[in-house]
Design a protein around this motif. Structure first.
Motif, PDB file in Angstrom:
ATOM      1  N   MET A  84     -34.168 124.626  62.194  1.00  0.00           N
ATOM      2  CA  MET A  84     -32.803 124.111  63.267  1.00  0.00           C
ATOM      3  C   MET A  84     -31.660 124.001  62.761  1.00  0.00           C
ATOM      4  SD  MET A  84     -34.290 124.506  66.490  1.00  0.00           S
ATOM      5  CE  MET A  84     -34.213 123.454  67.473  1.00  0.00           C
ATOM      6  N   PRO A  85     -30.528 123.897  63.591  1.00  0.00           N
ATOM      7  CA  PRO A  85     -29.222 122.922  63.432  1.00  0.00           C
ATOM      8  C   PRO A  85     -28.892 121.784  63.682  1.00  0.00           C
ATOM      9  CG  PRO A  85     -29.272 124.602  65.192  1.00  0.00           C
ATOM     10  CD  PRO A  85     -30.516 124.604  64.631  1.00  0.00           C
ATOM     11  N   LYS A  86     -28.386 121.338  62.376  1.00  0.00           N
ATOM     12  CA  LYS A  86     -28.740 119.677  62.736  1.00  0.00           C
ATOM     13  C   LYS A  86     -27.204 119.650  63.562  1.00  0.00           C
ATOM     14  CE  LYS A  86     -26.454 116.043  59.850  1.00  0.00           C
ATOM     15  NZ  LYS A  86     -25.871 115.799  59.125  1.00  0.00           N
ATOM     16  N   LYS A  87     -27.579 118.079  64.586  1.00  0.00           N
ATOM     17  CA  LYS A  87     -26.855 117.942  65.718  1.00  0.00           C
ATOM     18  C   LYS A  87     -25.929 117.293  65.242  1.00  0.00           C
ATOM     19  CE  LYS A  87     -31.032 117.447  69.198  1.00  0.00           C
ATOM     20  NZ  LYS A  87     -31.470 118.537  68.411  1.00  0.00           N
ATOM     21  N   ILE A  88     -24.859 117.688  66.021  1.00  0.00           N
ATOM     22  CA  ILE A  88     -23.068 117.080  64.959  1.00  0.00           C
ATOM     23  C   ILE A  88     -23.550 115.567  66.781  1.00  0.00           C
ATOM     24  CG2 ILE A  88     -20.846 117.277  64.689  1.00  0.00           C
ATOM     25  CD1 ILE A  88     -21.479 120.118  63.374  1.00  0.00           C
ATOM     26  N   ILE A  89     -23.096 114.438  65.645  1.00  0.00           N
ATOM     27  CA  ILE A  89     -23.480 113.142  66.286  1.00  0.00           C
ATOM     28  C   ILE A  89     -21.673 112.943  66.669  1.00  0.00           C
ATOM     29  CG2 ILE A  89     -23.733 111.040  67.812  1.00  0.00           C
ATOM     30  CD1 ILE A  89     -25.720 113.411  67.563  1.00  0.00           C
ATOM     31  N   LYS A  90     -20.608 113.102  67.988  1.00  0.00           N
ATOM     32  CA  LYS A  90     -19.886 112.273  67.754  1.00  0.00           C
ATOM     33  C   LYS A  90     -19.119 111.473  68.091  1.00  0.00           C
ATOM     34  CE  LYS A  90     -18.657 116.790  67.308  1.00  0.00           C
ATOM     35  NZ  LYS A  90     -17.981 117.522  68.756  1.00  0.00           N
ATOM     36  N   PRO A  91     -17.936 110.545  67.733  1.00  0.00           N
ATOM     37  CA  PRO A  91     -18.390 108.999  67.365  1.00  0.00           C
ATOM     38  C   PRO A  91     -17.506 108.784  69.286  1.00  0.00           C
ATOM     39  CG  PRO A  91     -16.483 110.284  66.429  1.00  0.00           C
ATOM     40  CD  PRO A  91     -17.757 111.249  66.410  1.00  0.00           C
ATOM     41  N   VAL A  92     -17.963 107.790  69.233  1.00  0.00           N
ATOM     42  CA  VAL A  92     -18.017 106.654  70.580  1.00  0.00           C
ATOM     43  C   VAL A  92     -17.029 105.713  69.873  1.00  0.00           C
ATOM     44  CG1 VAL A  92     -18.454 105.656  72.539  1.00  0.00           C
ATOM     45  CG2 VAL A  92     -20.107 107.782  71.920  1.00  0.00           C
ATOM     46  N   VAL A  93     -15.912 105.694  70.534  1.00  0.00           N
ATOM     47  CA  VAL A  93     -14.670 104.301  69.956  1.00  0.00           C
ATOM     48  C   VAL A  93     -13.982 104.233  71.133  1.00  0.00           C
ATOM     49  CG1 VAL A  93     -14.397 106.026  67.674  1.00  0.00           C
ATOM     50  CG2 VAL A  93     -12.631 106.646  69.580  1.00  0.00           C
ATOM     51  N   SER A  94     -13.138 103.331  70.537  1.00  0.00           N
ATOM     52  CA  SER A  94     -12.433 102.723  71.407  1.00  0.00           C
ATOM     53  C   SER A  94     -11.239 103.151  71.977  1.00  0.00           C
ATOM     54  CB  SER A  94     -11.547 100.729  70.488  1.00  0.00           C
ATOM     55  OG  SER A  94     -11.174 101.530  70.184  1.00  0.00           O
ATOM     56  N   ALA A  95     -10.559 103.186  73.005  1.00  0.00           N
ATOM     57  CA  ALA A  95      -9.442 104.140  73.506  1.00  0.00           C
ATOM     58  C   ALA A  95      -7.818 103.945  72.056  1.00  0.00           C
ATOM     59  CB  ALA A  95      -8.627 103.648  74.867  1.00  0.00           C
ATOM     60  N   ALA A 128      -3.518 103.317  76.260  1.00  0.00           N
ATOM     61  CA  ALA A 128      -3.380 102.697  75.077  1.00  0.00           C
ATOM     62  C   ALA A 128      -2.753 103.838  74.539  1.00  0.00           C
ATOM     63  CB  ALA A 128      -4.894 103.330  74.684  1.00  0.00           C
ATOM     64  N   LEU A 129      -2.423 104.903  74.836  1.00  0.00           N
ATOM     65  CA  LEU A 129      -1.007 105.186  74.178  1.00  0.00           C
ATOM     66  C   LEU A 129       0.169 104.477  74.271  1.00  0.00           C
ATOM     67  CD1 LEU A 129      -0.528 107.736  72.219  1.00  0.00           C
ATOM     68  CD2 LEU A 129       0.065 108.981  74.349  1.00  0.00           C
ATOM     69  N   TYR A 130       0.561 104.532  75.536  1.00  0.00           N
ATOM     70  CA  TYR A 130       1.550 103.772  75.703  1.00  0.00           C
ATOM     71  C   TYR A 130       1.236 102.853  75.137  1.00  0.00           C
ATOM     72  CZ  TYR A 130       4.542 100.572  78.804  1.00  0.00           C
ATOM     73  OH  TYR A 130       5.984 100.402  79.401  1.00  0.00           O
ATOM     74  N   ASP A 131      -0.077 101.672  75.144  1.00  0.00           N
ATOM     75  CA  ASP A 131       0.510 100.434  74.211  1.00  0.00           C
ATOM     76  C   ASP A 131       0.217 100.696  73.021  1.00  0.00           C
ATOM     77  OD1 ASP A 131       0.039  99.386  76.716  1.00  0.00           O
ATOM     78  OD2 ASP A 131      -2.360  98.983  76.817  1.00  0.00           O
ATOM     79  N   GLN A 132       0.287 101.514  72.292  1.00  0.00           N
ATOM     80  CA  GLN A 132       0.228 101.882  70.678  1.00  0.00           C
ATOM     81  C   GLN A 132       2.169 102.385  70.827  1.00  0.00           C
ATOM     82  OE1 GLN A 132      -2.188 104.372  68.440  1.00  0.00           O
ATOM     83  NE2 GLN A 132      -0.240 105.865  69.114  1.00  0.00           N
ATOM     84  N   GLY A 133       2.704 102.734  71.592  1.00  0.00           N
ATOM     85  CA  GLY A 133       4.481 102.467  71.267  1.00  0.00           C
ATOM     86  C   GLY A 133       4.854 103.947  70.854  1.00  0.00           C
ATOM     87  N   THR A 134       3.859 104.407  70.553  1.00  0.00           N
ATOM     88  CA  THR A 134       4.090 106.149  69.762  1.00  0.00           C
ATOM     89  C   THR A 134       5.464 106.972  70.483  1.00  0.00           C
ATOM     90  OG1 THR A 134       1.981 106.265  69.274  1.00  0.00           O
ATOM     91  CG2 THR A 134       2.866 108.449  68.847  1.00  0.00           C
ATOM     92  N   ASP A 135       6.462 107.017  70.116  1.00  0.00           N
ATOM     93  CA  ASP A 135       6.920 107.762  70.805  1.00  0.00           C
ATOM     94  C   ASP A 135       7.430 109.136  71.001  1.00  0.00           C
ATOM     95  OD1 ASP A 135       8.218 108.390  68.230  1.00  0.00           O
ATOM     96  OD2 ASP A 135      10.112 105.941  68.996  1.00  0.00           O
ATOM     97  N   GLN A 136       8.718 110.273  70.377  1.00  0.00           N
ATOM     98  CA  GLN A 136       9.010 111.445  70.653  1.00  0.00           C
ATOM     99  C   GLN A 136       7.821 112.783  70.712  1.00  0.00           C
ATOM    100  OE1 GLN A 136      12.626 112.111  69.263  1.00  0.00           O
ATOM    101  NE2 GLN A 136      12.521 110.471  70.637  1.00  0.00           N
TER     102      GLN A 136
END
Length: 229
Positions: free
Chosen positions: A1-12, A42-50
């Motif tokens: 059986m192929p291995k199940k790839i578990i995806k991370p559950v993270v904060s925004a 979360a992206l707004y609060d991070q301040g990323t621009d351009q």
């Protein structure tokens, strides 16, 4: 059986750290519906621009991806409708932000083509109008078509209903609008969901986006969720 790839559950906040200045970001949704608000905040609060923002519309100045535009975080917007956010038009006319508009069907088909690895597609929409300016026009059997090129992004922020730990996604209501298509067309896909269930708990018939396309999961409204592996 192929291995199940578990995806991370993270904060925004943890999820959007992968978005850097100058990146292109797809954001799902149509007006208020189907927007991953936890992630856009979360992206707004991070301040990323351009950023190059790829979204159907820029909603309103006070919410969703509209905050990114109003906050001067975007160097370019690619959309099909921007009339609800007056700041979008103002920044464009003042020469402070680029703006590229497409008919809505063309817009989503460009993303679909990008996700499918196609070189583009032919459409009669916009022939003989300002839409065709700067684009290749091809005539087939006496009818003219515009060659539209595919559209992809560095990161896609999508809104789904439920996910399992492998990243498989189901959708409900207006979450189905542009989100499933965008989930195919970015290097990194972050999905905001209402609930994360164990593998095997989702009805396979209801899965729209396969987990192989999804990199991270974030719970709706959860900005301090502890990272899990």
């Amino acid at each position: 059986m192929p291995k199940k790839i578990i995806k991370p559950v993270v904060s925004a906040q943890e999820a959007v750290k992968c978005i850097k200045s100058g990146d292109s970001v797809m954001v799902g949704g149509f007006n208020y519906g189907g927007i991953p608000y936890t992630l856009t905040d979360a992206l707004y609060d991070q301040g990323t621009d351009q950023l190059t923002l790829i979204s159907n519309d820029t909603i309103y100045e006070f919410c969703g991806q509209g905050k990114l535009v109003a906050g001067g975080r975007c160097k370019k917007v690619i959309a099909s409708h921007v009339g609800l956010n007056k700041t979008t038009g103002r920044l464009f006319h003042e020469g402070k932000m680029e703006l590229e508009l497409f008919p809505q069907g063309t817009y989503v088909e460009k993303i679909r083509a990008g996700g499918a690895g196609l070189g583009g597609f032919l459409t009669p929409t916009g022939v003989g109008t300002v839409v065709e300016e700067g684009k290749e026009v091809i005539e087939i059997n006496g009818k003219k078509y515009i060659l539209e090129l595919p559209l992809t992004a560095d990161v896609a922020l999508v809104r789904a209903f439920r996910a399992d730990r492998m990243g498989n996604l189901t959708y409900t209501g207006t979450n189905k609008n542009f989100n499933p298509t965008m989930a195919t067309a970015a290097k990194i896909v972050i999905a905001e969901v209402d609930e994360v269930v164990n593998v095997g708990e989702l009805n396979p018939d209801n899965i729209v986006t396969q987990g192989v396309l999804v990199d991270m999961l974030v719970l709706k409204g959860d900005s301090i969720y502890a990272t899990r592996t």
